[in-house]
Motif scaffolding. Structure first.
Motif, PDB file in Angstrom:
ATOM      1  N   LEU A   1      -1.255  -6.565   2.062  1.00  0.00           N
ATOM      2  CA  LEU A   1      -2.446  -7.214   1.518  1.00  0.00           C
ATOM      3  C   LEU A   1      -3.683  -6.512   2.059  1.00  0.00           C
ATOM      4  N   SER A   2      -4.554  -6.105   1.145  1.00  0.00           N
ATOM      5  CA  SER A   2      -5.810  -5.475   1.553  1.00  0.00           C
ATOM      6  C   SER A   2      -6.772  -5.515   0.386  1.00  0.00           C
ATOM      7  N   ARG A   3      -8.004  -5.887   0.670  1.00  0.00           N
ATOM      8  CA  ARG A   3      -9.038  -5.857  -0.367  1.00  0.00           C
ATOM      9  C   ARG A   3      -9.761  -4.512  -0.396  1.00  0.00           C
ATOM     10  N   LYS A   4      -9.588  -3.707   0.678  1.00  0.00           N
ATOM     11  CA  LYS A   4     -10.323  -2.453   0.796  1.00  0.00           C
ATOM     12  C   LYS A   4      -9.510  -1.245   0.369  1.00  0.00           C
ATOM     13  N   GLU A   5      -8.285  -1.115   0.898  1.00  0.00           N
ATOM     14  CA  GLU A   5      -7.497   0.089   0.625  1.00  0.00           C
ATOM     15  C   GLU A   5      -6.371  -0.232  -0.350  1.00  0.00           C
ATOM     16  N   SER A   6      -5.793   0.810  -0.891  1.00  0.00           N
ATOM     17  CA  SER A   6      -4.654   0.594  -1.781  1.00  0.00           C
ATOM     18  C   SER A   6      -3.527   1.597  -1.560  1.00  0.00           C
ATOM     19  N   GLU A   7      -3.661   2.472  -0.592  1.00  0.00           N
ATOM     20  CA  GLU A   7      -2.637   3.487  -0.338  1.00  0.00           C
ATOM     21  C   GLU A   7      -1.786   3.099   0.864  1.00  0.00           C
ATOM     22  N   PHE A   8      -0.591   2.593   0.568  1.00  0.00           N
ATOM     23  CA  PHE A   8       0.356   2.211   1.613  1.00  0.00           C
ATOM     24  C   PHE A   8       1.720   2.757   1.203  1.00  0.00           C
TER      25      PHE A   8
END
Length: 165
Positions: A64-71
């Motif tokens: 879960l992240s509102r800032k990043e999307s690269e996991f």
């Protein structure tokens, strides 16, 4: 769907310091692996970054992240609610940290798998949320004494949400 929180907590509910686990208990890590393997795990971005090898194998990893999307190796959603919509009704979903996610998820969780450590650390900056023990029923307790691999006494305690009256 059942939502389970899983954590190792100190007497003061401490769970981490400087984005690292406070305690290294091999049996706790084995229990974590045994319980979560084959299931969905949901974590915050800091928890994901703290994993030494990235996404945990043999589990569906959601970050879960509102800032990043690269996991790498993990799905990404902006909120717990959005992630849960993409989980099936039949599964157990494990919330594995960090502090903010535990605080968000505890009200809707069904099970707590806690390793309760008989210690209060000198430094901690992340804590498991306080919970009202009256709202939970202890369904299993397994007590362990310190030994050459475990520097503290600890217990595996499983809590299930008490039925509403």
């Amino acid at each position: 769907m059942k939502i389970a929180l899983i954590a190792a907590i100190a007497k003061n509910n401490a769970i981490g310091n400087d984005n690292k686990l406070i305690y290294w208990l091999p049996d706790d890590l084995k229990r974590f692996k045994a319980l979560t393997t084959g299931h969905t795990i949901i974590m915050g971005s800091n928890t994901f970054r703290s994993l030494p090898n990235g996404a945990l194998p043999k589990r569906r990893n959601i970050v879960l992240s509102r800032k990043e999307s690269e996991f790498p190796g993990a799905e990404h959603y902006n909120s717990l609610e959005e992630a849960l919509v993409h989980c099936s009704e039949e599964e157990i979903v494990f919330i594995i940290g960090g502090e903010m996610l535990y605080r968000t998820a505890i009200a809707q969780s069904d099970i707590l798998y806690l390793t309760e450590i008989d210690d209060t650390p000198s430094a901690a900056d992340a804590f498991f949320p306080d919970f009202t023990k009256e709202e939970w029923i202890v369904t299993e307790t397994e007590v362990h004494s310190k030994d050459e691999k475990h520097h503290f006494n600890y217990s595996f305690v499983t809590y299930e949400k008490a039925p509403q009256r």
